[in-house]
Design a protein around this motif. Sequence first.
Motif, PDB file in Angstrom:
ATOM      1  N   GLN A   3     -77.026 -50.609  31.733  1.00  0.00           N
ATOM      2  CA  GLN A   3     -78.156 -50.566  32.663  1.00  0.00           C
ATOM      3  C   GLN A   3     -77.779 -51.244  33.983  1.00  0.00           C
ATOM      4  O   GLN A   3     -78.019 -50.704  35.067  1.00  0.00           O
ATOM      5  CB  GLN A   3     -79.358 -51.270  32.011  1.00  0.00           C
ATOM      6  CG  GLN A   3     -80.631 -51.229  32.830  1.00  0.00           C
ATOM      7  CD  GLN A   3     -81.834 -51.770  32.062  1.00  0.00           C
ATOM      8  OE1 GLN A   3     -81.692 -52.534  31.111  1.00  0.00           O
ATOM      9  NE2 GLN A   3     -83.019 -51.367  32.469  1.00  0.00           N
ATOM     10  N   ASP A   4     -77.169 -52.421  33.875  1.00  0.00           N
ATOM     11  CA  ASP A   4     -76.715 -53.124  35.077  1.00  0.00           C
ATOM     12  C   ASP A   4     -75.722 -52.279  35.860  1.00  0.00           C
ATOM     13  O   ASP A   4     -75.760 -52.217  37.092  1.00  0.00           O
ATOM     14  CB  ASP A   4     -76.044 -54.455  34.696  1.00  0.00           C
ATOM     15  CG  ASP A   4     -77.073 -55.540  34.378  1.00  0.00           C
ATOM     16  OD1 ASP A   4     -78.246 -55.369  34.754  1.00  0.00           O
ATOM     17  OD2 ASP A   4     -76.692 -56.545  33.764  1.00  0.00           O
ATOM     18  N   LEU A   5     -74.826 -51.632  35.127  1.00  0.00           N
ATOM     19  CA  LEU A   5     -73.763 -50.871  35.759  1.00  0.00           C
ATOM     20  C   LEU A   5     -74.320 -49.705  36.573  1.00  0.00           C
ATOM     21  O   LEU A   5     -73.963 -49.511  37.742  1.00  0.00           O
ATOM     22  CB  LEU A   5     -72.839 -50.349  34.653  1.00  0.00           C
ATOM     23  CG  LEU A   5     -71.570 -49.674  35.074  1.00  0.00           C
ATOM     24  CD1 LEU A   5     -70.693 -50.630  35.853  1.00  0.00           C
ATOM     25  CD2 LEU A   5     -70.829 -49.164  33.840  1.00  0.00           C
ATOM     26  N   LEU A  61     -63.669 -46.832  37.875  1.00  0.00           N
ATOM     27  CA  LEU A  61     -64.242 -47.910  37.084  1.00  0.00           C
ATOM     28  C   LEU A  61     -64.343 -47.383  35.662  1.00  0.00           C
ATOM     29  O   LEU A  61     -64.770 -46.251  35.456  1.00  0.00           O
ATOM     30  CB  LEU A  61     -65.650 -48.225  37.569  1.00  0.00           C
ATOM     31  CG  LEU A  61     -65.770 -49.003  38.854  1.00  0.00           C
ATOM     32  CD1 LEU A  61     -67.233 -49.072  39.271  1.00  0.00           C
ATOM     33  CD2 LEU A  61     -65.244 -50.424  38.633  1.00  0.00           C
ATOM     34  N   ASN A  68     -77.275 -49.449  37.632  1.00  0.00           N
ATOM     35  CA  ASN A  68     -78.060 -50.049  38.702  1.00  0.00           C
ATOM     36  C   ASN A  68     -77.197 -50.382  39.901  1.00  0.00           C
ATOM     37  O   ASN A  68     -77.617 -50.276  41.046  1.00  0.00           O
ATOM     38  CB  ASN A  68     -78.631 -51.377  38.202  1.00  0.00           C
ATOM     39  CG  ASN A  68     -80.121 -51.346  38.112  1.00  0.00           C
ATOM     40  OD1 ASN A  68     -80.755 -50.526  38.768  1.00  0.00           O
ATOM     41  ND2 ASN A  68     -80.666 -52.226  37.308  1.00  0.00           N
ATOM     42  N   ASP A  69     -75.996 -50.843  39.599  1.00  0.00           N
ATOM     43  CA  ASP A  69     -75.125 -51.338  40.660  1.00  0.00           C
ATOM     44  C   ASP A  69     -74.372 -50.223  41.363  1.00  0.00           C
ATOM     45  O   ASP A  69     -73.969 -50.370  42.517  1.00  0.00           O
ATOM     46  CB  ASP A  69     -74.112 -52.347  40.087  1.00  0.00           C
ATOM     47  CG  ASP A  69     -74.761 -53.699  39.804  1.00  0.00           C
ATOM     48  OD1 ASP A  69     -75.969 -53.825  40.068  1.00  0.00           O
ATOM     49  OD2 ASP A  69     -74.070 -54.610  39.343  1.00  0.00           O
ATOM     50  N   TYR A  70     -74.108 -49.129  40.650  1.00  0.00           N
ATOM     51  CA  TYR A  70     -73.355 -48.024  41.246  1.00  0.00           C
ATOM     52  C   TYR A  70     -74.173 -46.749  41.169  1.00  0.00           C
ATOM     53  O   TYR A  70     -74.895 -46.532  40.192  1.00  0.00           O
ATOM     54  CB  TYR A  70     -72.030 -47.820  40.499  1.00  0.00           C
ATOM     55  CG  TYR A  70     -71.111 -49.013  40.575  1.00  0.00           C
ATOM     56  CD1 TYR A  70     -70.254 -49.162  41.665  1.00  0.00           C
ATOM     57  CD2 TYR A  70     -71.143 -49.989  39.600  1.00  0.00           C
ATOM     58  CE1 TYR A  70     -69.428 -50.265  41.756  1.00  0.00           C
ATOM     59  CE2 TYR A  70     -70.323 -51.099  39.680  1.00  0.00           C
ATOM     60  CZ  TYR A  70     -69.462 -51.240  40.760  1.00  0.00           C
ATOM     61  OH  TYR A  70     -68.654 -52.333  40.849  1.00  0.00           O
ATOM     62  N   ASP A  71     -74.041 -45.915  42.193  1.00  0.00           N
ATOM     63  CA  ASP A  71     -74.814 -44.681  42.261  1.00  0.00           C
ATOM     64  C   ASP A  71     -74.228 -43.542  41.444  1.00  0.00           C
ATOM     65  O   ASP A  71     -74.723 -42.425  41.526  1.00  0.00           O
ATOM     66  CB  ASP A  71     -74.885 -44.213  43.724  1.00  0.00           C
ATOM     67  CG  ASP A  71     -76.033 -44.887  44.444  1.00  0.00           C
ATOM     68  OD1 ASP A  71     -76.797 -45.587  43.774  1.00  0.00           O
ATOM     69  OD2 ASP A  71     -76.156 -44.694  45.656  1.00  0.00           O
ATOM     70  N   PHE A  72     -73.181 -43.769  40.677  1.00  0.00           N
ATOM     71  CA  PHE A  72     -72.516 -42.667  39.994  1.00  0.00           C
ATOM     72  C   PHE A  72     -73.354 -42.073  38.865  1.00  0.00           C
ATOM     73  O   PHE A  72     -74.216 -42.732  38.309  1.00  0.00           O
ATOM     74  CB  PHE A  72     -71.164 -43.114  39.423  1.00  0.00           C
ATOM     75  CG  PHE A  72     -70.254 -43.690  40.462  1.00  0.00           C
ATOM     76  CD1 PHE A  72     -70.021 -43.009  41.648  1.00  0.00           C
ATOM     77  CD2 PHE A  72     -69.642 -44.916  40.262  1.00  0.00           C
ATOM     78  CE1 PHE A  72     -69.189 -43.551  42.630  1.00  0.00           C
ATOM     79  CE2 PHE A  72     -68.809 -45.458  41.227  1.00  0.00           C
ATOM     80  CZ  PHE A  72     -68.582 -44.777  42.416  1.00  0.00           C
ATOM     81  N   LEU A  73     -73.043 -40.844  38.536  1.00  0.00           N
ATOM     82  CA  LEU A  73     -73.729 -40.159  37.442  1.00  0.00           C
ATOM     83  C   LEU A  73     -73.086 -40.444  36.099  1.00  0.00           C
ATOM     84  O   LEU A  73     -73.698 -40.217  35.063  1.00  0.00           O
ATOM     85  CB  LEU A  73     -73.707 -38.654  37.674  1.00  0.00           C
ATOM     86  CG  LEU A  73     -74.654 -38.176  38.767  1.00  0.00           C
ATOM     87  CD1 LEU A  73     -74.370 -36.722  39.091  1.00  0.00           C
ATOM     88  CD2 LEU A  73     -76.083 -38.352  38.317  1.00  0.00           C
TER      89      LEU A  73
END
Lengths: 460, 460
Positions: B228-230, B216, B232-237
Motif C-alpha cells: 500500500q505504501d509502495l 524497483l 502510494n509513493d509511486y504512480d506505477f501500475l
Amino acid sequence: MDAPLIDNEIIENIDISDDVRAAFDAADGDRLDTLLDSVTISEALREVLTFSHTERDALIALLSPEMASQLIDEAPLELAGELIEGQETARAVEIFDELDSDVQADVLAELDQEDADAILAGLDPEDAAGVRRLAEYDAGTAGGLMLADAFQFRPNQTVGAVLRSLASDDEDLERYHGQHPYIVDELGHPVGVVSLRGLLTAKRSAKLEDIMVTPLTVDAQASLDTLQDLFNDYDFLGFPVVDEAKALVGVISRTAVDAAILARAEGDNLRLQGIVGDELRTMPLAIRSRRRLAWLSANIVLNIIAASVISAYEETLAAVIAIAVFLPMVSDMSGCSGNQAVGVTMRELSLGLVRPKDAMRVWMKEVSVGVINGIVLGILIGLVCWAWKGNPYLGLVIGLALALNTLIAVSIGGVVPLLLKRVGQDPAVASGPLLTTITDMAGFFLVLSLASLMMPLLLQ
Amino acid sequence: MDAPLIDNEIIENIDISDDVRAAFDAADGDRLDTLLDSVTISEALREVLTFSHTERDALIALLSPEMASQLIDEAPLELAGELIEGQETARAVEIFDELDSDVQADVLAELDQEDADAILAGLDPEDAAGVRRLAEYDAGTAGGLMLADAFQFRPNQTVGAVLRSLASDDEDLERYHGQHPYIVDELGHPVGVVSLRGLLTAKRSAKLEDIMVTPLTVDAQASLDTLQDLFNDYDFLGFPVVDEAKALVGVISRTAVDAAILARAEGDNLRLQGIVGDELRTMPLAIRSRRRLAWLSANIVLNIIAASVISAYEETLAAVIAIAVFLPMVSDMSGCSGNQAVGVTMRELSLGLVRPKDAMRVWMKEVSVGVINGIVLGILIGLVCWAWKGNPYLGLVIGLALALNTLIAVSIGGVVPLLLKRVGQDPAVASGPLLTTITDMAGFFLVLSLASLMMPLLLQ
C-alpha cells in the motif's frame, strides 16, 4: 546501477522523528524535504501529524511545494483541507498547483468559500475553470471523480502525431490515470479511442480514424455503484466522461474509483460505530465532540424509550430482584446477534450480492440462523441462570426470553439495512440505533412479561 | 457505429429473472450466456444466487467456461470456492483455465486438498506449476497477490522484437495488470524495465539495454501494508516481484493491491460487528450458525462477568428498584461512546495515520472528548432521571456514573485497538467484546456503588 529493493523492515526501522524536529527547529526546509522523502509518504504524514497545529502549518510552509502537495494528496480530505487552510494564500496556490485536478476539486470542497475563491483566483485561469467544472459534480459521481484533462486528437491526425506529442508531453501514458488518446469530432464528442497496442503496431503515417475503435463513454452523473460495475465488467484503466451534450469533459480512472470505494467502505465502518462525518483525531476538539454527541443524544432518547419498558414492570422486578441481573445480559446478547446480521447485510450490500428487493430472502436466511442460535444461547443462559440463582423457572424465563429475542434481533438486523436503503437512508448510520432500541425494548418486555406470568413459580 | 453509453438507469431497469429461469428450465446454455451478458457481471451473479444450491451448480454447468469464469471472478472467494466445487472436475478445469493465475491460487486455497489436486492435475503442467508457486505465498503478501507470468525479454533484444511480440501476443499491455516489458539477465534477475513511452519513441532497431531503466522490485514476502505504501509513493501500475534469490517470479498490480485493501476493510467491518470468517448468506446454515455462535458464546462469558457486579449489589437494587431502569442505559450509552472511539482508531489505523506506539497521544485526545461528552451526557441523563423519578439524588448518581463511565469508555475504545495490534491480535475482532465487558462492569459498579454511598438520600 543497483536495483533498489523495497523492503518492509528497512523502511519501518528508520526513525526520523528527532531529525525532523531538529530540522524544523533550525527552519531547514531542504533538510525536512530530504528527511520526509527518505520514508514512505504515509510515514512522512504521520511524522507531520505529531506536531501541534501551529507547528504543523509552519513545518509545511518550510517544505518544497512538491513535498507539501504529496502530503496533502496522502491525507484524508478533511485533513487536506485543514492543511491548505493553514498556509498563506500564495503558498497554498503553489501547493495546489501540484495536485491532480480531481484532488484539487475535492480539497476545494473542504475549504471555506472565501479561501476557495482566493486559491482559484491564484491559479492559471484555464486550470481554475477545469476545477470549477469538476466542483459542479457531486463527489460520488464520475464527474466528481474524473480528471478534468483528457489526451485529445482529431480523426485525421496520424499515429506519428500522437507519438510526437507523447515524446514532448509531460503526460505519461503509463502512469495510472487511465489516459488513452481519445479522438473527438468538431463538437467535442469522443468518436474514437486508440489502443496502445494499436499505436505500437501501426505505421506512423496511419490516420487515427483508420485504427481507432468506438469508445465506451460514461455519463458525468454516473454513480459510484455504476462505475464499480463498469470497471468490474471491463478490464480498462479508464473511460472518457461526457456531459449532457455528450461532449468529452474528462477521464475517469480505475484508481480513482477504487479509492472512492475504499473510502466509502471505511466511512461505512465509522458510521456503523456511531460517528457521522469522518472524524480524525487531528480535528479540533469542538468538532469531534459535537459530531459524537449528535449521535449519542439521539441514542439517549432511544434508550429512554427502551428503559420505560423496565419502568413499567418495577413491581415485578421488586418481587424478583435477581431479574435485574439478567436484564442487561439479554439485551446485550441480542444486540450482538443483531449486529452480526447487520454486518453480513452491509457486507453483502457493498459486495453487490444483495439489493433492497431481496429483503424477504435475507429474512428467511436469518430466521434459520436465529432459530438455531436462539435455542443454543437460550439453553446456555438458562442453565447459567438456574445454576447461579438456584431457580429453574428463572432460568426458563431468561432462556426463553433470550431465544425469542435472538430471533427478533437477527430478523431486524438482517433486514433493516435493506429497508433503510430502499427509503434512501444511509444504512450504516441508522441500522445500529434502530436495532438496539428495538431489541432492548423487546428483550426487557419478554423477560419481564414472562416473569410476571410465572411469578408464583419464581417466588417458590 | 453507435457509441454505447453506460447508463445506470438502463442497466438497472432490465429484469432478466424470469427469462433466466425459463432458459434454465429449457437447459439453454447459449440463451443463459446471452442473458447474463446483457447485465453487469455483479447483477448476473445476483441472478445466479437467487437459485438454490443444486440449481445453481446445474446452471453454471450450462454456461460457457468464459461466462462461468467471469461469475467466479466476481464472487467473493469463499463463494467462488463453493461454485467450483459444485462442478465436475473436467468442467472445473475448463472454467479454472479462464481465470488469472492470482485468482486461481486464491480459489484453490478455498478448496479441499483433493479437489485442488484434481484440478491442478487437469491444468497445463506449466500453468499448474505457476499456481502452485503462487499458492506457497501467504494471501496478504506480494507473492500471494501477484500474477505468476511476466512479460520478459533479454537485454540484447531490440525494441522491434518487443513490438512484434506485442502484436502477436494475447497479452494486452493496456489491460490493468500493470505489465511492462521487463528485462532479465541469465539468472532471471530483473535488470531493466522499458517504459511504454520509451518503446513508442525509440527506434525499432534500438537495443533494450540502451533504453531500459533499473526497475524497483518488490520482495515476494512484502506485506499488504508495504505494498500500500509502495503504490502510494509511486504512480506505477505494477512492480516486478522477486523471490529470495532475487529472481523475477511475477508482477504485482495496483489493481490487485487495491482489491486486497478493500477486502481487508470489509473484513474488518464484519469482524467489528462480531463475525469472524467472512460469512455470506449463500453459505451452508451450519457454518453460518457456528461461526456466529463462536463469537457469541465467548460474549456470554464476558456478560456473566459483568452481570456478577449487579448480583453483588442486589440489596442496593432492592432498596431503590428505580436504579434497575437506568442500569442498561448507562452501560449502553457508555458502550456507544466507546465504540465511537474504536471506530475512529480503526479508521486511523487503516488510513495509516496512527501506529501502536501512538497509544499515549490517542489517549490524551480521547480524554478531552471524554470529559466534555461525559459532562454533557451526565447532565442530560441526570436531569431526565430527576424529572422521571422525582429524586434529584438519583439523578446525581446516574448522571455522575454516566459521566465517569463515558471517560473510561472512550479511553478504552481509543487505545485498546492499538494495544491489541501491538500484541499481534486482530483489533477488529477483540476490541468490541473487551470494550463492552469493561464498560458494562465499570458502569454497573459506578451506579451501584454511588447508590450505596448515597442510600440515605435516595430513600428520602
